[in-house]
Design an enzyme around this catalytic site. Structure first.
Site, PDB file in Angstrom:
ATOM      1  N   LYS A  37       0.868  -1.230   0.019  1.00 54.25           N
ATOM      2  CA  LYS A  37       0.076  -0.004   0.021  1.00 54.25           C
ATOM      3  C   LYS A  37       1.079   1.188  -0.003  1.00 54.25           C
ATOM      4  O   LYS A  37       1.424   1.705   1.082  1.00 54.25           O
ATOM      5  CB  LYS A  37      -1.057   0.100   1.236  1.00 54.25           C
ATOM      6  CG  LYS A  37      -1.974   1.183   1.329  1.00 54.25           C
ATOM      7  CD  LYS A  37      -3.036   0.952   0.284  1.00 54.25           C
ATOM      8  CE  LYS A  37      -4.019   1.931   0.474  1.00 54.25           C
ATOM      9  NZ  LYS A  37      -5.265   1.760  -0.393  1.00 54.25           N
ATOM     10  N   GLY A 112      -7.951   5.251  -3.787  1.00 55.45           N
ATOM     11  CA  GLY A 112      -8.996   6.005  -4.678  1.00 55.45           C
ATOM     12  C   GLY A 112      -8.922   5.347  -6.219  1.00 55.45           C
ATOM     13  O   GLY A 112      -8.500   4.253  -6.610  1.00 55.45           O
ATOM     14  N   SER A 171     -18.283  -5.344  -5.587  1.00 51.77           N
ATOM     15  CA  SER A 171     -19.481  -5.587  -4.587  1.00 51.77           C
ATOM     16  C   SER A 171     -20.804  -5.713  -5.218  1.00 51.77           C
ATOM     17  O   SER A 171     -21.413  -4.759  -5.550  1.00 51.77           O
ATOM     18  CB  SER A 171     -19.470  -4.632  -3.328  1.00 51.77           C
ATOM     19  OG  SER A 171     -20.494  -4.817  -2.395  1.00 51.77           O
ATOM     20  N   GLY A 202     -20.667  -7.649   0.764  1.00 49.31           N
ATOM     21  CA  GLY A 202     -20.307  -8.216   2.412  1.00 49.31           C
ATOM     22  C   GLY A 202     -19.328  -9.153   2.406  1.00 49.31           C
ATOM     23  O   GLY A 202     -19.102  -9.776   3.464  1.00 49.31           O
TER      24      GLY A 202
END
Length: 237
Positions: A37, A112, A171, A202
């Site tokens: 990251k 982002g 998702s 989820g």
């Protein structure tokens, strides 16, 4: 594929959970995995960040974070406001390549969208991907408005000589609407690259053991999984 860049068409669309699914699938196949990251924003010094969430869900990955800024802003803005050093593309590429020398797969998760600024010179994740000559997996939401953002992301990649490996829906809702169902066909068309997976809404809330055994069902074979676009379209298209 030694290094894979995971970028989204925006924020809060499932990049971290997709990254965890990629990591879990690779680990299940016996590969060593590192997750990088470059810049974590909006997280305090003792709080868990995205790489910690990937490790929690996926298992034994090498988690690496180059910079952390307290405010939930674009990395360049967050670094400036915190009076901290920004992270440039050379630093990102160097860290990823070092990890790639010691792991089978390195997943570089952006912040982002693709062109979010990492430093005051306006460098983005795309600039780091250019230096690494790495493919980019585009994570997109399923619903109305996603086609424009996905096409813009793909065009930005190609204008820099980069290739979108494919698109993954971050998702998928339990009750998809008409737009989401139609987008299963339209997303790969506007991206110019195949649909390579769909994660259920989820998925990040599953227990880690369940997540690790199920992740392979969400990703296409090119990503190490068993998911079939044709079969999913038969069910939901």
């Amino acid at each position: 594929m030694g290094i894979l860049v995971v970028s989204g068409t925006g924020t809060e669309i499932g990049k971290t959970v997709v990254t965890a699914a990629l990591a879990a699938t690779a680990l299940a196949a016996g590969r060593t995995v590192a997750v990088l990251k470059p810049a974590q924003t909006g997280v305090g010094p003792t709080e868990n960040g995205d790489v910690d969430e990937v490790a929690r869900l996926a298992g034994a990955v090498t988690a690496s974070e180059l910079a952390r800024y307290p405010e939930p802003l674009a990395p360049a803005t967050a670094a400036r406001r915190a009076d901290m050093a920004a992270v440039g593309p050379q630093e990102i590429a160097g860290a990823a390549e070092k990890l790639a020398a010691e792991h089978d797969l390195v997943l570089v998760e952006g912040a982002g969208g693709l062109l979010v600024h990492f430093d005051e010179q306006g460098h983005s994740l795309a600039d780091a991907a250019q230096l690494m000559d790495a493919p980019v997996l585009v994570v997109a939401p399923p619903g109305l408005g996603t086609l424009n953002a996905t096409q813009l992301t793909a065009e930005a990649l190609r204008s820099r000589g980069l290739r979108p490996l494919g698109v993954v829906v971050g998702s998928w809702p339990g009750q998809p609407d008409l737009a989401a169902r139609c987008n299963l066909v339209d997303l790969p068309a506007v991206c110019g690259a195949p649909l390579l997976g769909v994660l259920p809404e989820g998925a990040g809330g599953l227990r880690p053991a369940a997540f690790r055994t199920t992740a392979v069902q969400w990703l296409a074979p090119v990503l190490g999984g068993r998911w079939s676009a044709a079969h999913f379209l038969e069910q939901h298209g």
